[in-house]
Design a protein around this motif. Structure first.
Motif, PDB file in Angstrom:
ATOM      1  N   LEU A 336       1.399  -0.840  -0.191  1.00  0.00           N
ATOM      2  CA  LEU A 336      -0.007   0.167  -0.022  1.00  0.00           C
ATOM      3  C   LEU A 336       0.898   1.394   0.273  1.00  0.00           C
ATOM      4  CD1 LEU A 336      -2.615  -0.969   2.860  1.00  0.00           C
ATOM      5  CD2 LEU A 336      -3.008  -1.186   0.222  1.00  0.00           C
ATOM      6  N   GLY A 337       0.895   2.161  -0.760  1.00  0.00           N
ATOM      7  CA  GLY A 337       1.456   2.871  -1.563  1.00  0.00           C
ATOM      8  C   GLY A 337       3.783   2.958  -1.736  1.00  0.00           C
ATOM      9  N   GLU A 338       3.935   3.818  -2.130  1.00  0.00           N
ATOM     10  CA  GLU A 338       4.512   3.515  -3.114  1.00  0.00           C
ATOM     11  C   GLU A 338       6.161   3.155  -2.181  1.00  0.00           C
ATOM     12  OE1 GLU A 338       7.651   3.497  -6.364  1.00  0.00           O
ATOM     13  OE2 GLU A 338       5.364   4.238  -5.813  1.00  0.00           O
ATOM     14  N   GLU A 339       6.432   3.586  -0.498  1.00  0.00           N
ATOM     15  CA  GLU A 339       7.188   3.204   0.205  1.00  0.00           C
ATOM     16  C   GLU A 339       7.003   1.907   0.045  1.00  0.00           C
ATOM     17  OE1 GLU A 339       9.562   4.379   4.364  1.00  0.00           O
ATOM     18  OE2 GLU A 339       7.597   5.770   3.843  1.00  0.00           O
ATOM     19  N   ALA A 340       6.484   1.294   0.877  1.00  0.00           N
ATOM     20  CA  ALA A 340       5.781  -0.263   0.736  1.00  0.00           C
ATOM     21  C   ALA A 340       6.092  -0.906  -0.006  1.00  0.00           C
ATOM     22  CB  ALA A 340       4.537  -0.524   1.223  1.00  0.00           C
ATOM     23  N   ARG A 341       5.896  -0.260  -1.463  1.00  0.00           N
ATOM     24  CA  ARG A 341       6.331  -1.331  -2.998  1.00  0.00           C
ATOM     25  C   ARG A 341       7.555  -1.331  -3.085  1.00  0.00           C
ATOM     26  NH1 ARG A 341       3.177  -2.170  -7.480  1.00  0.00           N
ATOM     27  NH2 ARG A 341       4.173  -1.757  -9.710  1.00  0.00           N
ATOM     28  N   SER A 342       8.362   0.156  -2.573  1.00  0.00           N
ATOM     29  CA  SER A 342       9.804  -0.210  -2.695  1.00  0.00           C
ATOM     30  C   SER A 342      10.337  -1.166  -1.694  1.00  0.00           C
ATOM     31  CB  SER A 342      10.506   0.975  -2.440  1.00  0.00           C
ATOM     32  OG  SER A 342      10.100   2.121  -3.567  1.00  0.00           O
ATOM     33  N   TRP A 343       9.885  -1.406  -0.347  1.00  0.00           N
ATOM     34  CA  TRP A 343      10.184  -2.723   0.346  1.00  0.00           C
ATOM     35  C   TRP A 343       9.765  -3.606  -0.129  1.00  0.00           C
ATOM     36  CZ3 TRP A 343       7.565  -6.358   2.823  1.00  0.00           C
ATOM     37  CH2 TRP A 343       8.241  -6.357   4.500  1.00  0.00           C
ATOM     38  N   GLY A 344       9.240  -4.143  -0.196  1.00  0.00           N
ATOM     39  CA  GLY A 344       8.237  -5.348  -0.892  1.00  0.00           C
ATOM     40  C   GLY A 344       9.265  -6.183  -2.139  1.00  0.00           C
ATOM     41  N   LEU A 345       9.966  -5.439  -3.202  1.00  0.00           N
ATOM     42  CA  LEU A 345      10.512  -5.021  -4.114  1.00  0.00           C
ATOM     43  C   LEU A 345      12.011  -5.622  -3.752  1.00  0.00           C
ATOM     44  CD1 LEU A 345      11.353  -5.592  -6.974  1.00  0.00           C
ATOM     45  CD2 LEU A 345      11.434  -3.029  -6.743  1.00  0.00           C
ATOM     46  N   SER A 346      12.513  -4.910  -2.161  1.00  0.00           N
ATOM     47  CA  SER A 346      13.928  -5.324  -1.793  1.00  0.00           C
ATOM     48  C   SER A 346      13.617  -6.608  -0.950  1.00  0.00           C
ATOM     49  CB  SER A 346      14.265  -4.428  -1.026  1.00  0.00           C
ATOM     50  OG  SER A 346      13.509  -4.257  -0.377  1.00  0.00           O
ATOM     51  N   LYS A 347      12.193  -6.990  -0.757  1.00  0.00           N
ATOM     52  CA  LYS A 347      11.822  -8.549   0.246  1.00  0.00           C
ATOM     53  C   LYS A 347      12.142  -9.548  -0.444  1.00  0.00           C
ATOM     54  CE  LYS A 347      12.628  -6.117   4.463  1.00  0.00           C
ATOM     55  NZ  LYS A 347      14.119  -6.295   4.453  1.00  0.00           N
ATOM     56  N   LEU A 348      11.758  -9.733  -1.851  1.00  0.00           N
ATOM     57  CA  LEU A 348      12.058 -10.455  -3.024  1.00  0.00           C
ATOM     58  C   LEU A 348      12.901 -11.664  -2.979  1.00  0.00           C
ATOM     59  CD1 LEU A 348       9.889  -9.045  -5.921  1.00  0.00           C
ATOM     60  CD2 LEU A 348       9.113 -10.593  -4.041  1.00  0.00           C
ATOM     61  N   PRO A 349      14.080 -10.701  -3.779  1.00  0.00           N
ATOM     62  CA  PRO A 349      15.310 -11.499  -3.366  1.00  0.00           C
ATOM     63  C   PRO A 349      15.713 -12.169  -2.105  1.00  0.00           C
ATOM     64  CG  PRO A 349      15.173  -9.870  -3.869  1.00  0.00           C
ATOM     65  CD  PRO A 349      14.069  -8.983  -3.477  1.00  0.00           C
ATOM     66  N   GLU A 350      15.056 -12.206  -1.008  1.00  0.00           N
ATOM     67  CA  GLU A 350      15.076 -12.486   0.793  1.00  0.00           C
ATOM     68  C   GLU A 350      14.796 -13.881   0.705  1.00  0.00           C
ATOM     69  OE1 GLU A 350      15.945 -10.578   4.163  1.00  0.00           O
ATOM     70  OE2 GLU A 350      15.637  -8.126   2.867  1.00  0.00           O
ATOM     71  N   LEU A 351      13.678 -13.670  -0.195  1.00  0.00           N
ATOM     72  CA  LEU A 351      12.668 -14.540  -0.048  1.00  0.00           C
ATOM     73  C   LEU A 351      12.925 -15.700  -0.979  1.00  0.00           C
ATOM     74  CD1 LEU A 351       9.360 -12.384  -0.013  1.00  0.00           C
ATOM     75  CD2 LEU A 351       9.865 -14.191   1.827  1.00  0.00           C
ATOM     76  N   ARG A 352      13.289 -15.622  -1.818  1.00  0.00           N
ATOM     77  CA  ARG A 352      13.703 -16.096  -2.453  1.00  0.00           C
ATOM     78  C   ARG A 352      14.905 -17.444  -2.346  1.00  0.00           C
ATOM     79  NH1 ARG A 352      12.117 -11.820  -7.618  1.00  0.00           N
ATOM     80  NH2 ARG A 352      10.247 -12.403  -7.737  1.00  0.00           N
ATOM     81  N   LYS A 353      16.010 -16.142  -2.133  1.00  0.00           N
ATOM     82  CA  LYS A 353      17.488 -16.900  -1.921  1.00  0.00           C
ATOM     83  C   LYS A 353      17.036 -18.184  -0.607  1.00  0.00           C
ATOM     84  CE  LYS A 353      21.742 -15.264  -0.305  1.00  0.00           C
ATOM     85  NZ  LYS A 353      22.711 -14.485   0.394  1.00  0.00           N
ATOM     86  N   ALA A 354      16.020 -17.631   0.213  1.00  0.00           N
ATOM     87  CA  ALA A 354      15.504 -19.183   1.454  1.00  0.00           C
ATOM     88  C   ALA A 354      14.614 -19.700   0.740  1.00  0.00           C
ATOM     89  CB  ALA A 354      14.880 -17.739   2.221  1.00  0.00           C
ATOM     90  N   GLY A 355      14.861 -19.837  -0.481  1.00  0.00           N
ATOM     91  CA  GLY A 355      13.567 -21.441  -0.546  1.00  0.00           C
ATOM     92  C   GLY A 355      12.083 -20.509  -1.329  1.00  0.00           C
ATOM     93  N   VAL A 356      11.961 -19.613  -0.641  1.00  0.00           N
ATOM     94  CA  VAL A 356      10.646 -19.291  -0.716  1.00  0.00           C
ATOM     95  C   VAL A 356      10.468 -18.255  -2.179  1.00  0.00           C
ATOM     96  CG1 VAL A 356       8.845 -17.828   0.239  1.00  0.00           C
ATOM     97  CG2 VAL A 356      10.129 -18.782   1.472  1.00  0.00           C
ATOM     98  N   SER A 357       9.177 -19.165  -2.377  1.00  0.00           N
ATOM     99  CA  SER A 357       9.053 -18.332  -4.084  1.00  0.00           C
ATOM    100  C   SER A 357       7.744 -17.547  -3.995  1.00  0.00           C
ATOM    101  CB  SER A 357       7.657 -19.255  -4.739  1.00  0.00           C
ATOM    102  OG  SER A 357       6.827 -20.390  -3.886  1.00  0.00           O
ATOM    103  N   ALA A 358       7.757 -16.567  -4.572  1.00  0.00           N
ATOM    104  CA  ALA A 358       7.770 -14.936  -3.784  1.00  0.00           C
ATOM    105  C   ALA A 358       7.562 -14.193  -5.267  1.00  0.00           C
ATOM    106  CB  ALA A 358       8.255 -14.089  -2.623  1.00  0.00           C
ATOM    107  N   THR A 359       6.447 -13.061  -5.238  1.00  0.00           N
ATOM    108  CA  THR A 359       6.057 -12.389  -5.903  1.00  0.00           C
ATOM    109  C   THR A 359       4.849 -11.069  -5.482  1.00  0.00           C
ATOM    110  OG1 THR A 359       5.006 -12.350  -8.852  1.00  0.00           O
ATOM    111  CG2 THR A 359       3.825 -13.186  -7.015  1.00  0.00           C
ATOM    112  N   MET A 360       4.739  -9.882  -6.431  1.00  0.00           N
ATOM    113  CA  MET A 360       4.527  -9.041  -6.283  1.00  0.00           C
ATOM    114  C   MET A 360       3.671  -8.210  -7.014  1.00  0.00           C
ATOM    115  SD  MET A 360       6.659  -6.030  -5.148  1.00  0.00           S
ATOM    116  CE  MET A 360       5.935  -4.628  -5.006  1.00  0.00           C
ATOM    117  N   ASP A 361       2.449  -7.853  -6.689  1.00  0.00           N
ATOM    118  CA  ASP A 361       2.049  -6.890  -8.103  1.00  0.00           C
ATOM    119  C   ASP A 361       2.554  -6.201  -8.501  1.00  0.00           C
ATOM    120  OD1 ASP A 361      -0.405  -5.757  -9.416  1.00  0.00           O
ATOM    121  OD2 ASP A 361      -0.379  -3.785  -7.835  1.00  0.00           O
ATOM    122  N   TYR A 362       3.106  -6.158 -10.192  1.00  0.00           N
ATOM    123  CA  TYR A 362       3.451  -5.528 -10.963  1.00  0.00           C
ATOM    124  C   TYR A 362       2.623  -3.781 -11.776  1.00  0.00           C
ATOM    125  CZ  TYR A 362       6.549  -9.499 -11.188  1.00  0.00           C
ATOM    126  OH  TYR A 362       7.517 -10.188 -11.712  1.00  0.00           O
TER     127      TYR A 362
END
Length: 420
Positions: A336-362
């Motif tokens: 919700l909001g641009e700051e949250a969007r930037s945060w979410g994008l930055s966390k996707l690599p951490e999730l995927r590196k841990a073996g969790v499949s992850a995505t967000m709204d584009y």
């Protein structure tokens, strides 16, 4: 001015994401079983020299005479490969795979091309998987190739199958049988179908493959090839049958089963399923001890089989066999909001590196639209992030299946997702 609308070529189809998942499931299964049998994957170009295919399949086969896509560039003549046995053997000879020692146990999965009339389960671009064991004349190789073939269908869940088995002998036996078959058919030549009349002189064994109604009485009363096998061919056939019994694989002898390509010798086999109606063939193959020498190698025995992927998918659909689990994603980050969007994008690599499949709204959509999208993607969890969550350092983790949620730090969320 209207826009140009592009479509696929006639007889060629797109494999869309929902279908690709089924293909991937089958491909993983084939790769896994091949590894258990100690077969190695081989990949060859989709284009081959025209002469290779003519030598491999025979000038008079239907494939060469009317079903290949051929073209030229300068003095070179090419075809899109209509099958993979000849290309695999070409690769064996060209790359001196015999020098690796022992028999070469190879398998493949890939697209083929034939310019025939498209029909259910057979497009102009179609796909096959198969096995080629090159370098062994032992009947154990025949039995293992058949065992792998049967095993694939058993693993998938297509268990109501019949293995048809025959021997077409060595060239000496085959020559004697061809002469007897022609003598049998000749008095009724005028009653044969047009296609069988065309095959009579140069490829009479293919008449036994005929599905034309007028040919059936003459096929049913034809001499059987096993009566014309020499001692060596009989001995090999007996061993194949014994080894199949040793493996617990039942079979049904079919004295009129032949293979359509000129390079086959000795063992011929086909796997069918009575559950599939008239189009009951699933896979087929046999021994081809003449092909390696025919395309420039030293005399080398070989045996293999090929099976259609599209036909396999149709069989699974008709028999109600599920192929893989429903598509899911472990975590969908709802922002919700641009700051949250930037945060979410930055966390996707951490999730995927841990073996969790992850995505967000584009697309920058509303929370409601994002939750709807998460449901469409079958997300197991959503991580909901807005300004308040960023300020507190705790985020909402919602279990989408059980509709419960809690507030956690990202580290806690990561631990929960990894352990779930």
């Amino acid at each position: 001015m209207s826009k140009v609308k592009f479509t696929t070529h006639h007889g060629m189809v797109d494999i869309l994401p929902d279908e690709v998942k089924k293909w991937q499931f089958l491909e993983r299964l084939i790769h896994g079983e091949a590894e258990k049998f100690n077969f190695e994957e081989i990949r060859t170009p989709i284009m081959e020299q025209t002469e290779l295919i003519i030598r491999g399949l025979g000038q008079l086969t239907d494939i060469v005479s009317k079903e290949i896509f051929s073209f030229s560039r300068g003095d070179d003549n090419y075809v899109l490969r209509p099958e993979l046995t000849a290309p695999v053997v070409r690769a064996y000879v060209e790359n001196h795979l015999d020098q690796r020692g022992g028999s070469q146990k190879l398998y493949y999965i890939g697209p083929m091309f034939r310019a025939e009339r498209p029909q259910k389960g057979r497009q102009r671009q179609f796909h096959q998987f198969g096995v080629e064991v090159i370098g062994s004349s032992d009947a154990v190789a025949d039995a293992e190739v058949i065992a792998f073939m049967v095993n694939i269908y058993d693993k998938i869940g297509i268990t109501n199958t019949t293995l048809k088995l025959n021997s077409i002998g060595d060239p000496e036996s085959r020559k004697a049988y061809v002469e007897a078959l022609k003598n049998h058919l000749k008095p009724n030549f005028d009653k044969l179908s047009d296609i069988s009349q065309k095959r009579f002189e140069n490829n009479p064994l293919r008449i036994l493959d005929s599905k034309e109604e007028e040919d059936q009485p003459f096929i049913e009363s034809a001499p059987v090839i096993t009566d014309y096998l020499n001692d060596e061919s009989v001995a090999h056939y007996i061993k194949v049958k014994q080894y199949l019994k040793d493996l617990g694989i039942s079979y049904e002898e079919d004295p009129y089963l032949v293979r359509g390509m000129d390079y086959y010798t000795q063992t011929a086999f086909e796997l069918i399923s009575p559950d599939l109606g008239a189009q009951d063939a699933l896979a087929g193959g046999g021994r081809y001890d003449l092909l390696v020498e025919e395309i420039g190698g030293q005399p080398t025995p070989a045996v293999g089989f090929a099976a259609g992927m599209e036909r396999l998918l149709i069989a699974c659909e008709e028999l109600g066999i599920p192929l893989g689990d429903e598509k899911t994603v472990d975590a969908y980050i709802v922002t919700l909001g641009e700051e949250a969007r930037s945060w979410g994008l930055s966390k996707l690599p951490e999730l995927r590196k841990a073996g969790v499949s992850a995505t967000m709204d584009y697309m920058g959509r509303s929370m409601k639209a994002q939750m709807k999208d998460a449901n469409r993607e079958n997300a197991l969890y959503t991580i909901i992030v807005g300004g308040n969550e960023l300020q507190e350092g705790k985020f909402t983790l919602r279990n989408m299946k059980e509709s419960d949620e809690g507030s956690y730090t990202f580290k806690e969320i990561l631990e929960k997702l990894v352990s779930s």
